[in-house]
Design an enzyme around this catalytic site. Structure first.
Site, mmCIF file in Angstrom:
data_model
loop_
_atom_site.group_PDB
_atom_site.id
_atom_site.type_symbol
_atom_site.label_atom_id
_atom_site.label_comp_id
_atom_site.label_asym_id
_atom_site.label_seq_id
_atom_site.Cartn_x
_atom_site.Cartn_y
_atom_site.Cartn_z
ATOM 1 N N LYS A 19 0.936 13.359 1.602
ATOM 2 C CA LYS A 19 0.334 13.002 2.885
ATOM 3 C C LYS A 19 0.963 13.778 4.048
ATOM 4 O O LYS A 19 2.035 14.370 3.902
ATOM 5 C CB LYS A 19 0.467 11.489 3.096
ATOM 6 C CG LYS A 19 -0.331 10.680 2.075
ATOM 7 C CD LYS A 19 -0.208 9.199 2.341
ATOM 8 C CE LYS A 19 -1.066 8.382 1.395
ATOM 9 N NZ LYS A 19 -0.984 6.939 1.701
ATOM 10 N N TYR A 60 -12.052 7.086 1.509
ATOM 11 C CA TYR A 60 -11.497 5.731 1.576
ATOM 12 C C TYR A 60 -12.558 4.664 1.848
ATOM 13 O O TYR A 60 -12.234 3.566 2.270
ATOM 14 C CB TYR A 60 -10.400 5.661 2.645
ATOM 15 C CG TYR A 60 -9.148 6.396 2.267
ATOM 16 C CD1 TYR A 60 -8.355 5.966 1.205
ATOM 17 C CD2 TYR A 60 -8.744 7.536 2.955
ATOM 18 C CE1 TYR A 60 -7.197 6.640 0.854
ATOM 19 C CE2 TYR A 60 -7.585 8.218 2.599
ATOM 20 C CZ TYR A 60 -6.815 7.759 1.547
ATOM 21 O OH TYR A 60 -5.671 8.427 1.194
ATOM 22 N N PHE A 68 -6.417 -1.996 7.650
ATOM 23 C CA PHE A 68 -5.686 -0.730 7.700
ATOM 24 C C PHE A 68 -6.584 0.498 7.635
ATOM 25 O O PHE A 68 -6.110 1.629 7.780
ATOM 26 C CB PHE A 68 -4.677 -0.655 6.545
ATOM 27 C CG PHE A 68 -5.304 -0.779 5.181
ATOM 28 C CD1 PHE A 68 -5.869 0.335 4.544
ATOM 29 C CD2 PHE A 68 -5.354 -2.002 4.527
ATOM 30 C CE1 PHE A 68 -6.456 0.227 3.306
ATOM 31 C CE2 PHE A 68 -5.940 -2.117 3.270
ATOM 32 C CZ PHE A 68 -6.496 -0.996 2.660
ATOM 33 N N ARG A 96 1.994 7.155 -10.818
ATOM 34 C CA ARG A 96 2.058 5.942 -10.014
ATOM 35 C C ARG A 96 3.466 5.334 -10.050
ATOM 36 O O ARG A 96 3.969 4.849 -9.039
ATOM 37 C CB ARG A 96 0.991 4.941 -10.452
ATOM 38 C CG ARG A 96 -0.421 5.450 -10.112
ATOM 39 C CD ARG A 96 -1.510 4.469 -10.436
ATOM 40 N NE ARG A 96 -1.499 3.318 -9.552
ATOM 41 C CZ ARG A 96 -1.934 3.316 -8.294
ATOM 42 N NH1 ARG A 96 -2.419 4.427 -7.758
ATOM 43 N NH2 ARG A 96 -1.899 2.215 -7.577
ATOM 44 N N THR A 102 3.139 0.831 -3.198
ATOM 45 C CA THR A 102 2.460 1.279 -1.983
ATOM 46 C C THR A 102 3.222 0.827 -0.735
ATOM 47 O O THR A 102 3.371 1.589 0.210
ATOM 48 C CB THR A 102 1.026 0.712 -1.934
ATOM 49 O OG1 THR A 102 0.353 1.121 -3.110
ATOM 50 C CG2 THR A 102 0.265 1.210 -0.731
ATOM 51 N N ARG A 116 8.212 6.975 -2.708
ATOM 52 C CA ARG A 116 7.986 6.140 -1.525
ATOM 53 C C ARG A 116 9.262 5.412 -1.108
ATOM 54 O O ARG A 116 9.506 5.209 0.078
ATOM 55 C CB ARG A 116 6.856 5.156 -1.784
ATOM 56 C CG ARG A 116 5.504 5.850 -1.853
ATOM 57 C CD ARG A 116 4.430 4.898 -2.322
ATOM 58 N NE ARG A 116 3.104 5.487 -2.232
ATOM 59 C CZ ARG A 116 2.077 5.075 -2.954
ATOM 60 N NH1 ARG A 116 2.218 4.070 -3.810
ATOM 61 N NH2 ARG A 116 0.900 5.651 -2.822
ATOM 62 N N ASN A 126 3.270 6.601 3.666
ATOM 63 C CA ASN A 126 4.082 6.353 2.479
ATOM 64 C C ASN A 126 4.166 7.565 1.544
ATOM 65 O O ASN A 126 4.367 7.420 0.350
ATOM 66 C CB ASN A 126 3.591 5.103 1.744
ATOM 67 C CG ASN A 126 2.180 5.236 1.229
ATOM 68 O OD1 ASN A 126 1.539 6.276 1.379
ATOM 69 N ND2 ASN A 126 1.676 4.185 0.605
ATOM 70 N N HIS A 129 -0.243 9.766 -2.489
ATOM 71 C CA HIS A 129 -1.379 9.012 -3.034
ATOM 72 C C HIS A 129 -1.534 9.440 -4.483
ATOM 73 O O HIS A 129 -1.259 10.586 -4.836
ATOM 74 C CB HIS A 129 -2.674 9.337 -2.272
ATOM 75 C CG HIS A 129 -3.908 8.861 -2.984
ATOM 76 N ND1 HIS A 129 -4.395 7.577 -2.841
ATOM 77 C CD2 HIS A 129 -4.714 9.487 -3.866
ATOM 78 C CE1 HIS A 129 -5.473 7.444 -3.614
ATOM 79 N NE2 HIS A 129 -5.695 8.593 -4.237
ATOM 80 N N GLU A 140 -11.822 11.566 -7.572
ATOM 81 C CA GLU A 140 -10.933 12.098 -6.543
ATOM 82 C C GLU A 140 -10.657 13.586 -6.739
ATOM 83 O O GLU A 140 -10.595 14.341 -5.772
ATOM 84 C CB GLU A 140 -9.629 11.294 -6.515
ATOM 85 C CG GLU A 140 -9.856 9.861 -6.042
ATOM 86 C CD GLU A 140 -8.607 8.999 -6.098
ATOM 87 O OE1 GLU A 140 -7.557 9.470 -6.590
ATOM 88 O OE2 GLU A 140 -8.676 7.849 -5.640
#
Length: 186
Positions: A19, A60, A68, A96, A102, A116, A126, A129, A140
């Protein structure tokens, strides 16, 4: 979408995003990249891009209406991101786990060595993704790499990467098959 025939030993693909909060800090970006490599993920494709607000909204859309959503869309369009297609056995779950929870507060307490837990600032900022299922990974990956054919990859590249030998090209930032005649295509 047609079903893709895969060997039971086939590598699994997942989308990984770094990100804007991490891309803005070269040392964090490099640290996350090194974690990908040291955890034996194969980098199939990589690109850096600026994401338009409309693209973020579409990506999203499942979160539209949640508290959010607007903050997340604005943040993801606020600066460059790095997108990866990663491959590995159980890539989705392993990525993950490497990312951590998250929620950054939770990540710092239950998985402090996760990405994270180490670099996350807030639940929106964070750092990363990752896809949460095979279906979302396909969707995706197609959103970020529209020219990538998952079916062709499983037919042509996956068997070579799975059976090795494989080399990492620092110039291109991806892994490729290194055949008996030397390095494979970059």
């Amino acid at each position: 979408m047609t079903s893709i025939l895969r060997s039971p030993q086939a590598l699994q693909l997942t989308l990984a995003l770094i990100k804007p909060d991490a891309v803005a800090h070269p040392l964090i970006l490099e640290a996350v990249h090194q974690q990908i490599l040291s955890n034996k993920f194969l980098i199939v494709r990589m690109r850096e891009l600026l994401w338009r607000k409309e693209e973020c909204q579409k990506f999203y859309q499942e979160h539209e209406g949640r508290f959010f959503y607007q903050r997340l869309v604005e943040f993801m369009a606020s600066g460059p991101i790095r997108a990866y297609i990663l491959a590995r056995k159980d890539a989705i779950q392993l990525w993950r786990t490497l990312m951590g929870p998250t929620r950054v507060f939770r990540a710092r307490h239950v998985a402090p060595d996760s990405i994270r837990g180490s670099f996350g600032l807030t639940d929106t900022r964070n750092t990363t993704h990752g896809s949460d299922s095979v279906v979302s990974a396909s969707r995706e990956i197609a959103a970020f790499f529209p020219d990538f054919s998952e079916q062709r990859w499983y037919e042509e590249e996956e068997p070579q990467l799975r059976c090795g030998p494989v080399r990492y090209s620092p110039e291109g930032g991806i892994h490729c098959a290194a055949g008996p005649g030397g390095p494979g295509p970059a």
